[in-house]
Scaffold this motif. Structure first.
Motif, PDB file in Angstrom:
ATOM      1  N   THR B 143       0.696  -1.214   0.017  1.00 31.38           N
ATOM      2  CA  THR B 143      -0.024  -0.125   0.046  1.00 31.38           C
ATOM      3  C   THR B 143       0.850   1.365  -0.017  1.00 31.38           C
ATOM      4  OG1 THR B 143      -0.329  -0.465   2.267  1.00 31.38           O
ATOM      5  CG2 THR B 143      -2.173  -0.855   0.959  1.00 31.38           C
ATOM      6  N   CYS B 144       1.750   1.275   0.767  1.00 32.16           N
ATOM      7  CA  CYS B 144       2.552   2.606   0.726  1.00 32.16           C
ATOM      8  C   CYS B 144       4.304   2.137   0.835  1.00 32.16           C
ATOM      9  CB  CYS B 144       2.613   3.587   1.975  1.00 32.16           C
ATOM     10  SG  CYS B 144       2.939   2.546   3.651  1.00 32.16           S
ATOM     11  N   ASP B 145       4.922   3.124   0.247  1.00 28.17           N
ATOM     12  CA  ASP B 145       6.506   2.775   0.412  1.00 28.17           C
ATOM     13  C   ASP B 145       7.056   1.869   1.567  1.00 28.17           C
ATOM     14  OD1 ASP B 145       6.453   3.642  -2.281  1.00 28.17           O
ATOM     15  OD2 ASP B 145       7.274   5.579  -1.743  1.00 28.17           O
ATOM     16  N   ALA B 344      -5.374   6.760   0.759  1.00 20.88           N
ATOM     17  CA  ALA B 344      -4.428   7.503  -0.038  1.00 20.88           C
ATOM     18  C   ALA B 344      -3.444   6.947  -0.487  1.00 20.88           C
ATOM     19  CB  ALA B 344      -3.846   8.421   0.822  1.00 20.88           C
ATOM     20  N   CYS B 345      -3.364   5.678  -0.545  1.00 19.08           N
ATOM     21  CA  CYS B 345      -2.518   4.809  -1.463  1.00 19.08           C
ATOM     22  C   CYS B 345      -2.731   4.666  -2.881  1.00 19.08           C
ATOM     23  CB  CYS B 345      -2.061   3.588  -1.199  1.00 19.08           C
ATOM     24  SG  CYS B 345      -3.509   2.187  -1.358  1.00 19.08           S
ATOM     25  N   PHE B 346      -4.181   5.117  -3.095  1.00 17.11           N
ATOM     26  CA  PHE B 346      -4.600   4.765  -4.705  1.00 17.11           C
ATOM     27  C   PHE B 346      -4.522   6.326  -5.459  1.00 17.11           C
ATOM     28  CE2 PHE B 346      -6.864   1.860  -2.432  1.00 17.11           C
ATOM     29  CZ  PHE B 346      -6.651   0.653  -3.134  1.00 17.11           C
ATOM     30  N   PHE B 375       5.791  11.606   8.414  1.00 14.79           N
ATOM     31  CA  PHE B 375       6.444  10.656   7.662  1.00 14.79           C
ATOM     32  C   PHE B 375       5.502   9.975   6.635  1.00 14.79           C
ATOM     33  CE2 PHE B 375       9.518  11.374  10.622  1.00 14.79           C
ATOM     34  CZ  PHE B 375      10.265  12.360  10.219  1.00 14.79           C
ATOM     35  N   ASN B 377       3.705   9.960   3.581  1.00 17.03           N
ATOM     36  CA  ASN B 377       3.737  10.887   2.447  1.00 17.03           C
ATOM     37  C   ASN B 377       2.298  10.870   1.728  1.00 17.03           C
ATOM     38  OD1 ASN B 377       5.476  11.581  -0.342  1.00 17.03           O
ATOM     39  ND2 ASN B 377       5.717  12.879   1.386  1.00 17.03           N
ATOM     40  N   ILE B 378       1.699   9.686   1.587  1.00 12.15           N
ATOM     41  CA  ILE B 378       0.479   9.859   0.884  1.00 12.15           C
ATOM     42  C   ILE B 378      -0.868  10.559   1.375  1.00 12.15           C
ATOM     43  CG2 ILE B 378       1.028   7.579  -0.345  1.00 12.15           C
ATOM     44  CD1 ILE B 378      -0.561   5.999   1.530  1.00 12.15           C
ATOM     45  N   ASP B 380      -0.363  12.859   3.711  1.00 10.93           N
ATOM     46  CA  ASP B 380       0.273  14.272   3.611  1.00 10.93           C
ATOM     47  C   ASP B 380      -0.059  15.108   2.412  1.00 10.93           C
ATOM     48  OD1 ASP B 380       1.491  16.344   4.975  1.00 10.93           O
ATOM     49  OD2 ASP B 380       3.297  15.606   4.858  1.00 10.93           O
ATOM     50  N   ILE B 381       0.315  14.373   1.196  1.00  5.62           N
ATOM     51  CA  ILE B 381      -0.018  14.900  -0.125  1.00  5.62           C
ATOM     52  C   ILE B 381      -1.300  15.151  -0.418  1.00  5.62           C
ATOM     53  CG2 ILE B 381       0.305  14.945  -2.663  1.00  5.62           C
ATOM     54  CD1 ILE B 381       3.057  13.587  -2.087  1.00  5.62           C
ATOM     55  N   GLU B 382      -2.205  13.970  -0.011  1.00  3.31           N
ATOM     56  CA  GLU B 382      -3.837  14.115  -0.398  1.00  3.31           C
ATOM     57  C   GLU B 382      -4.813  15.301   0.531  1.00  3.31           C
ATOM     58  OE1 GLU B 382      -5.493  10.441  -1.591  1.00  3.31           O
ATOM     59  OE2 GLU B 382      -6.759  10.654   0.238  1.00  3.31           O
TER      60      GLU B 382
END
Lengths: 424, 424
Positions: B143-145, B344-346, B375, B377-378, B380-382
């Motif tokens: 799902t996320c890095d 938010a991973c999508f 930390f 990121n997904i 946070d950006i969304e």
């Protein structure tokens, strides 16, 4: 330069701010490149390209558009240029390597995002890069969280297309990637009005392979005991590979290699005896990010190889050149673009660790510097395995984290200098 | 507790260090939960479960193993518990919500990794969580890095299995996710020696749906003007949902809801008049992460809904209950587990933005707090889109970034207090 200004204005750029970037570049370029002793004469072409990086190539792209052609920009070496070229469009890289664009990116992205992503968005939103104005299509991918989500923000201002790259490399994942390439072809056919044919795709595969072969030939010289070209110069050439016309670029690299052949015969080295051979591994160094090479090569080191997207990861593997069915050629592309690029976005990614050990041996590296762009979580975590494998192999290694600012330059000089000094 | 110590020793735990965690929990639990006025009597069950969280449930899991059963741990609400249950294994959540485990994670992961991931690895490597000792299989996802790469590190010490979740939601992506579920079934059949049948899968779908329905029933009470249960208590129950036996859990939640029905008839509220209704959105709050709820609910606010994995994202959507072919039931699972979770991973993830606006209205939120684990990121950006959409909808919103430490508690109290105060 008057013509450039007119072009930039017509592109809707913020010319005044952009002028500040143009003013800073010659000094930086002079310090890093022109100050070197014994540069090959045939670096002249690459010097010229970079000196007018926002002029020469952008004007060619605009010329192509005036003739009805399209320009497609991308941010990742997983996105196959071949299909863009096969559709009669021009492919250009868009990754941004200057701190100049970072604050613009930070207006729309969290500070805790890698500088490459922030700079890329800043370049678009601040209207201070002609490539980011010219492109008819921006092709993003889902390689990392930061990029995947940044494309959503970029899509508010630019025409985006997303390729979903599998995060693993099983048989099903290759099939998925083939589907993605097929969808991309459809998208490009719509954009250009051209059809990707067996002939055009095969020609494009040969064109891009020729570029890679030229870069392979160039990199071979770095395996010599006496290295006829600096790491800085090879980095610059690799960076230009993302922007330049692929046929002309390959030709120019081969002309340079002819000069290097002579140097090879003469056992000529641009480095002093005792210079330590450094393999760089990690996150990409986009133009004009020359900081690490400059520090290493003015601290008793020579960069002999970059296990990076802006390095060997870009050029090492070729696409199978057979003229087969469309289906088969797309399979060959998928094989190369998924199978042969060992980005830290994949899990697991042991092949990259194997690559690093292999390259360290092939290029006879005395030490490895594992570089991470700040806030790149995938390479940062993978560093755990990189450093362990190098320790097991008895190859000295340090991990470095940096960004696009110069704030850490003194600290890096100290650390890198000490590392190189202790290499036996 | 003597029995627990014996069990923990047999699990190979670091009992001495683990005792420090056990000593700290009652105080924290007392401060956050037992200090509340007017708690429903039927919270007793959940109080008991959490008071002995490393005793009661772990001993049940071990009992299951002694009878030849398997225990499968996972970290993400995209991983379908139904197929684990259908294979006769027990599914348990593994996400860790305490700072206690973070330093252990930081030994093997970069500091710039989200605390949830660091704590999860710390819990395993430090041997201070029984769940992380018991599991026969650890199921990670891409799902996320941070998670994707952390599983590689975890796999050095624990038996891992990875599901590759698509990063987009096109028709092809649903097909890919069906394949992943089929592979997962195969893996579980190998692990357990049992076959997943049409009957067992259908039963498991009903079992997990019953759990979700109980949570839905519970959440409905939070839409009332007079809310009969606190946000803290609902959060606790939701956290327990990840660990408890699903049938018993559903039964206990329904018993609690019967009590709340009476409170509803009596127009009884656990909150004082004028308390502001807050929707929380963002990253998950794993047990025992109660920090934000505690701050909000002691600063004049009531948390009425969590648009989070530990909230409505976990319980809102059901799997289609038809008893169909295996093929069709797996398709139904894929539909629910890919289509109905808006992480938010999508990319893009507009449905989450729609969810937030819809939930803010359904739960009559006066304001929204967008929470981001440091930390991540997904999310946070969304947040860029979340805050824009809420501004457009005229719903007040603040963005908060936090971690598992208490260092920012005072600062958060000030910010959240000021935010709640300005809500009209």
């Amino acid at each position: 330069m008057a013509d450039n200004h007119k072009m930039w204005q017509e592109l809707g750029m913020d010319v005044e701010t952009h002028d500040l970037l143009c003013e800073a570049l010659p000094q930086a370029f002079g310090d890093v490149f022109l100050s070197q002793k014994d540069r090959p004469n045939k670096m002249d072409y690459f010097n010229m390209v970079v000196a007018d990086i926002h002029g020469i190539r952008p004007s060619e792209l605009i010329e192509h558009q005036k003739n009805g052609g399209k320009v497609v920009g991308s941010f990742c070496i997983h996105v196959p240029d071949e299909v863009v070229i096969a559709a009669g469009a021009i492919a250009t890289g868009l990754c941004s390597g200057s701190q100049f664009w970072v604050p613009g990116g930070e207006k729309v992205l969290p500070t805790a995002t890698c500088p490459l992503i922030k700079a890329s968005l800043g370049a678009r939103f601040d209207r201070t890069c002609p490539f980011f104005r010219i492109c008819d299509l921006f092709v993003g991918e889902t390689t990392c969280d930061g990029k995947k989500k940044a494309w959503e923000v970029l899509s508010e201002d630019a025409p985006m297309y997303i390729m979903d790259i599998p995060q693993m490399k099983r048989q099903d994942d290759f099939e998925k990637w083939e589907k993605e390439i097929k969808n991309y072809i459809k998208k490009l056919e719509e954009l250009t009005g051209n059809t990707v044919t067996q002939d055009s795709l095969h020609d494009a595969i040969l064109t891009v392979n020729a570029k890679r072969k030229a870069l392979q030939r160039l990199n071979e010289f770095r395996k010599l005991e006496n290295i006829p070209i600096s790491g800085r110069d090879v980095l610059l050439i690799t960076q230009i590979a993302f922007y330049d016309d692929p046929k002309r670029f390959a030709q120019m690299v081969n002309i340079l290699c002819d000069e290097l052949e002579q140097r090879k015969k003469d056992n000529f080295s641009v480095y002093e005896k005792g210079t330590k051979r450094i393999l760089l591994t990690g996150t990409p160094l986009s133009i004009p990010n020359w900081k690490l090479h400059q520090i290493i090569e003015t601290s008793g080191g020579a960069v002999v190889c970059e296990e990076m997207c802006t390095g060997i990861r870009y050029s090492e593997a070729l696409v199978n050149e057979e003229k087969a069915s469309m289906e088969k050629m797309i399979e060959n592309l998928a094989q190369r673009y998924l199978g042969n690029i060992n980005c830290a976005c994949f899990t697991p990614n042991k092949s990259r660790i194997d690559d690093i050990i292999r390259l360290a041996k092939e290029y006879k590296a005395d030490g490895v510097i594992d570089v991470n762009l700040k806030f790149c979580n995938i390479y940062d975590i993978e560093g755990y395995f990189v450093e362990k494998a190098l320790a097991d192999a008895g190859i000295p290694c340090i991990g470095i984290e940096t960004d696009y600012t110069d704030e850490d330059a003194e600290q890096l000089k100290t650390r890198i200098g000490a590392f190189i000094e202790m290499l036996s």
